[in-house]
Design a protein around this motif. Structure first.
Motif, PDB file in Angstrom:
ATOM      1  N   VAL A 255       0.856  -1.178   0.000  1.00  0.00           N
ATOM      2  CA  VAL A 255       0.000   0.000   0.000  1.00  0.00           C
ATOM      3  C   VAL A 255       0.897   1.235   0.000  1.00  0.00           C
ATOM      4  CG1 VAL A 255      -1.820   1.286   1.182  1.00  0.00           C
ATOM      5  CG2 VAL A 255      -1.778  -1.219   1.338  1.00  0.00           C
ATOM      6  N   VAL A 256       0.695   2.112  -0.962  1.00  0.00           N
ATOM      7  CA  VAL A 256       1.373   3.418  -0.977  1.00  0.00           C
ATOM      8  C   VAL A 256       0.494   4.379  -0.189  1.00  0.00           C
ATOM      9  CG1 VAL A 256       2.210   5.317  -2.406  1.00  0.00           C
ATOM     10  CG2 VAL A 256       2.464   2.948  -3.191  1.00  0.00           C
ATOM     11  N   THR A 257       1.028   5.001   0.833  1.00  0.00           N
ATOM     12  CA  THR A 257       0.231   5.848   1.708  1.00  0.00           C
ATOM     13  C   THR A 257       0.239   7.305   1.235  1.00  0.00           C
ATOM     14  OG1 THR A 257       1.893   6.678   3.274  1.00  0.00           O
ATOM     15  CG2 THR A 257       1.127   4.395   3.582  1.00  0.00           C
ATOM     16  N   PRO A 258      -0.721   8.114   1.704  1.00  0.00           N
ATOM     17  CA  PRO A 258      -0.722   9.546   1.355  1.00  0.00           C
ATOM     18  C   PRO A 258       0.422  10.322   1.996  1.00  0.00           C
ATOM     19  CG  PRO A 258      -2.901   8.812   2.081  1.00  0.00           C
ATOM     20  CD  PRO A 258      -1.935   7.736   2.441  1.00  0.00           C
ATOM     21  N   TRP A 259       1.248   9.639   2.801  1.00  0.00           N
ATOM     22  CA  TRP A 259       2.370  10.313   3.463  1.00  0.00           C
ATOM     23  C   TRP A 259       3.693   9.859   2.863  1.00  0.00           C
ATOM     24  CZ3 TRP A 259      -1.466   7.562   6.141  1.00  0.00           C
ATOM     25  CH2 TRP A 259      -2.530   8.362   6.566  1.00  0.00           C
ATOM     26  N   ARG A 260       3.616   9.428   1.587  1.00  0.00           N
ATOM     27  CA  ARG A 260       4.808   9.097   0.799  1.00  0.00           C
ATOM     28  C   ARG A 260       5.624   7.968   1.438  1.00  0.00           C
ATOM     29  NH1 ARG A 260       4.195  14.800   0.367  1.00  0.00           N
ATOM     30  NH2 ARG A 260       3.912  15.480  -1.804  1.00  0.00           N
ATOM     31  N   SER A 261       4.930   6.932   1.787  1.00  0.00           N
ATOM     32  CA  SER A 261       5.585   5.747   2.320  1.00  0.00           C
ATOM     33  C   SER A 261       4.942   4.520   1.698  1.00  0.00           C
ATOM     34  CB  SER A 261       5.464   5.700   3.852  1.00  0.00           C
ATOM     35  OG  SER A 261       4.115   5.454   4.242  1.00  0.00           O
ATOM     36  N   VAL A 262       5.554   3.364   1.964  1.00  0.00           N
ATOM     37  CA  VAL A 262       5.037   2.097   1.443  1.00  0.00           C
ATOM     38  C   VAL A 262       4.870   1.123   2.599  1.00  0.00           C
ATOM     39  CG1 VAL A 262       5.438   0.161  -0.123  1.00  0.00           C
ATOM     40  CG2 VAL A 262       6.237   2.448  -0.754  1.00  0.00           C
ATOM     41  N   LEU A 263       3.716   0.455   2.631  1.00  0.00           N
ATOM     42  CA  LEU A 263       3.479  -0.638   3.565  1.00  0.00           C
ATOM     43  C   LEU A 263       3.615  -1.952   2.815  1.00  0.00           C
ATOM     44  CD1 LEU A 263       0.320   0.744   5.400  1.00  0.00           C
ATOM     45  CD2 LEU A 263       2.558   0.394   6.460  1.00  0.00           C
ATOM     46  N   VAL A 264       4.438  -2.850   3.332  1.00  0.00           N
ATOM     47  CA  VAL A 264       4.540  -4.211   2.799  1.00  0.00           C
ATOM     48  C   VAL A 264       3.854  -5.113   3.814  1.00  0.00           C
ATOM     49  CG1 VAL A 264       6.075  -5.981   1.893  1.00  0.00           C
ATOM     50  CG2 VAL A 264       6.755  -3.579   1.782  1.00  0.00           C
ATOM     51  N   CYS A 265       2.782  -5.767   3.395  1.00  0.00           N
ATOM     52  CA  CYS A 265       1.845  -6.372   4.355  1.00  0.00           C
ATOM     53  C   CYS A 265       1.843  -7.900   4.329  1.00  0.00           C
ATOM     54  CB  CYS A 265       0.435  -5.860   4.058  1.00  0.00           C
ATOM     55  SG  CYS A 265       0.290  -4.064   4.008  1.00  0.00           S
ATOM     56  N   ASP A 266       1.237  -8.451   5.380  1.00  0.00           N
ATOM     57  CA  ASP A 266       0.922  -9.879   5.470  1.00  0.00           C
ATOM     58  C   ASP A 266       2.165 -10.764   5.473  1.00  0.00           C
ATOM     59  OD1 ASP A 266      -1.649  -8.881   5.314  1.00  0.00           O
ATOM     60  OD2 ASP A 266      -1.958  -9.481   3.233  1.00  0.00           O
ATOM     61  N   LEU A 267       3.198 -10.345   6.172  1.00  0.00           N
ATOM     62  CA  LEU A 267       4.451 -11.102   6.235  1.00  0.00           C
ATOM     63  C   LEU A 267       4.516 -11.951   7.492  1.00  0.00           C
ATOM     64  CD1 LEU A 267       6.884  -8.163   5.332  1.00  0.00           C
ATOM     65  CD2 LEU A 267       5.811  -9.782   3.750  1.00  0.00           C
ATOM     66  N   ASP A 268       5.201 -13.104   7.403  1.00  0.00           N
ATOM     67  CA  ASP A 268       5.498 -13.810   8.641  1.00  0.00           C
ATOM     68  C   ASP A 268       6.776 -13.221   9.230  1.00  0.00           C
ATOM     69  OD1 ASP A 268       7.814 -15.123   7.532  1.00  0.00           O
ATOM     70  OD2 ASP A 268       6.552 -16.729   6.758  1.00  0.00           O
ATOM     71  N   ASP A 269       7.064 -13.550  10.468  1.00  0.00           N
ATOM     72  CA  ASP A 269       8.173 -12.898  11.179  1.00  0.00           C
ATOM     73  C   ASP A 269       9.503 -13.051  10.458  1.00  0.00           C
ATOM     74  OD1 ASP A 269       6.202 -12.473  13.055  1.00  0.00           O
ATOM     75  OD2 ASP A 269       7.461 -12.979  14.767  1.00  0.00           O
ATOM     76  N   GLY A 270       9.787 -14.261   9.956  1.00  0.00           N
ATOM     77  CA  GLY A 270      11.075 -14.511   9.321  1.00  0.00           C
ATOM     78  C   GLY A 270      11.258 -13.699   8.061  1.00  0.00           C
ATOM     79  N   VAL A 271      10.222 -13.640   7.229  1.00  0.00           N
ATOM     80  CA  VAL A 271      10.298 -12.871   5.988  1.00  0.00           C
ATOM     81  C   VAL A 271      10.424 -11.381   6.295  1.00  0.00           C
ATOM     82  CG1 VAL A 271       9.034 -12.193   3.918  1.00  0.00           C
ATOM     83  CG2 VAL A 271       9.040 -14.582   4.640  1.00  0.00           C
ATOM     84  N   ALA A 272       9.662 -10.915   7.300  1.00  0.00           N
ATOM     85  CA  ALA A 272       9.723  -9.500   7.671  1.00  0.00           C
ATOM     86  C   ALA A 272      11.121  -9.125   8.154  1.00  0.00           C
ATOM     87  CB  ALA A 272       8.681  -9.196   8.742  1.00  0.00           C
ATOM     88  N   ASP A 273      11.717  -9.988   8.963  1.00  0.00           N
ATOM     89  CA  ASP A 273      13.054  -9.711   9.482  1.00  0.00           C
ATOM     90  C   ASP A 273      14.082  -9.664   8.361  1.00  0.00           C
ATOM     91  OD1 ASP A 273      14.909  -9.472  11.874  1.00  0.00           O
ATOM     92  OD2 ASP A 273      15.735 -11.256  10.900  1.00  0.00           O
TER      93      ASP A 273
END
Length: 359
Positions: A255-273
């Motif tokens: 998700v690209v936010t209106p505050w010029r950032s990106v959310l990468v979602c629905d990750l498990d802990d290992g992938v996020a790390d």
């Protein structure tokens, strides 16, 4: 396409900021091939590609956007301006509004008369947390318990609608605006907005507003389902195509936010790390205390011929001199991309002048 000093500019609409990894990858490849690799995130959660050198490149880029599924209606492309609570359905909020965004986009594209909407007109859908209602979109929906408040120019009209009526009501208001707008580009420019809600009963006191949010959600964010979202701020809204390719390689919804950032979602802990370790060295902001989150800028020189200064360079220097207010540096009086709160500093060729201060 819009003309600019550094070549044509393409703005790719992302309703609700939602984008799939294959789509971001396609945009990154298109930026590298046909324009500037410095992609821009906008204050409406869209992506811009600059520096498109000629008509042939413009046509090829448009074809790439369409092939990626990001151009469902060429006739209504400029009207697909929808912002929504970026974490809706994943963290907090009173409702999951993602399907409303998809249905609203489809309804806009299916309405021939809405092709006459000005390109600056936009919709907001807030899941009740109050993050996007404060952006004062032209027409908005804000979840309030079991019903939804109808907003005009960021202000509660007192009208309450059922969740099933959100999309039809937003479309109805947009249609009425087309009929009565005259020379107005935005609902806030109308002297009388009551005509837009004729026939809709008020069941609450009108007039409420929501404070604008100026900072994106960044860092390690625990979702309600136990998975992880990573919030990555893009300094001055610039996302290099190479970094976008790394984001896409995570192969997760974004998700690209209106505050010029990106959310990468629905990750498990290992992938996020692992993703955090890879992405952090590329300059993305994951620290909610970073001074980069308090500074923004328009394109400025040399990309914009109106600009009196290289505002991004000046904004970068300002990061080392923290302020209590968000500062937005702009190259001319048009003040493109200005946030609804904080200071807007306008370049004059002889320093900057303050247009407005934080309320």
């Amino acid at each position: 396409m819009h003309p600019a000093a550094d070549g044509a500019l393409a703005r790719v609409r992302l309703p609700g900021g939602m984008i799939e990894p294959r789509q971001l990858e396609a945009l990154a490849h298109a930026a590298n091939r046909f324009g500037s690799s410095a992609m821009e995130l906008t204050s409406r959660g869209n992506i811009q590609i600059r520096g498109i050198r000629d008509d042939e490149a413009a046509t090829a880029l448009a074809d790439a956007v369409a092939t990626a599924g990001l151009l469902p209606s060429p006739t209504h492309e400029r009207m697909r301006n929808i912002v929504a609570s970026p974490l809706s359905g994943r963290v907090g909020g009173s409702a999951d509004v993602r399907e409303w965004v998809r249905r609203c986009d489809a309804a806009i594209c299916a309405a021939p008369d809405l092709a006459a909407l000005p390109g600056r007109f936009w919709f907001s859908i807030d899941d009740g947390r109050g993050d996007v209602s404060g952006l004062a979109a032209d027409v908005g929906a804000h979840v309030t318990g079991d019903s939804v408040a109808l907003l005009l120019a960021g202000r509660d009209t007192g009208v309450r609608i059922a969740p099933s009526e959100v999309v039809p009501t937003l479309i109805s208001v947009a249609r009425r605006f087309v009929e009565v707008r005259g020379d107005a580009w935005r609902i806030a420019e109308l002297t009388d907005t009551s005509v837009l809600i004729d026939g809709l009963a008020r069941s609450a006191a009108p007039g409420a507003t929501w404070p604008p949010v100026s900072r994106p959600p960044v860092g390690w964010i625990s979702q309600d389902d136990g998975r992880i979202a990573l919030g990555a701020g893009a300094p001055l809204g610039v996302l290099q195509a190479r970094v976008a390719e790394y984001l896409a390689a995570i192969d997760a919804p974004m998700v690209v936010t209106p505050w010029r950032s990106v959310l990468v979602c629905d990750l498990d802990d290992g992938v996020a790390d692992a993703a955090l370790r890879v992405l952090a060295p590329f300059g993305l902001v994951f620290d909610e205390g970073s001074p980069w989150l308090d500074v923004s800028a328009c394109t400025g020189s040399p990309g914009c011929e109106r600009s009196a200064a290289d505002v991004r360079a000046d904004a970068t220097r300002a990061v080392g001199d923290p302020s209590t207010a968000h500062r937005h540096f702009v190259g001319c009086e048009r003040a493109c991309g200005s946030p609804p709160t904080g200071e807007v500093l306008i370049a004059t060729g002889d320093g900057y002048v303050l247009r407005k201060a934080s309320p």
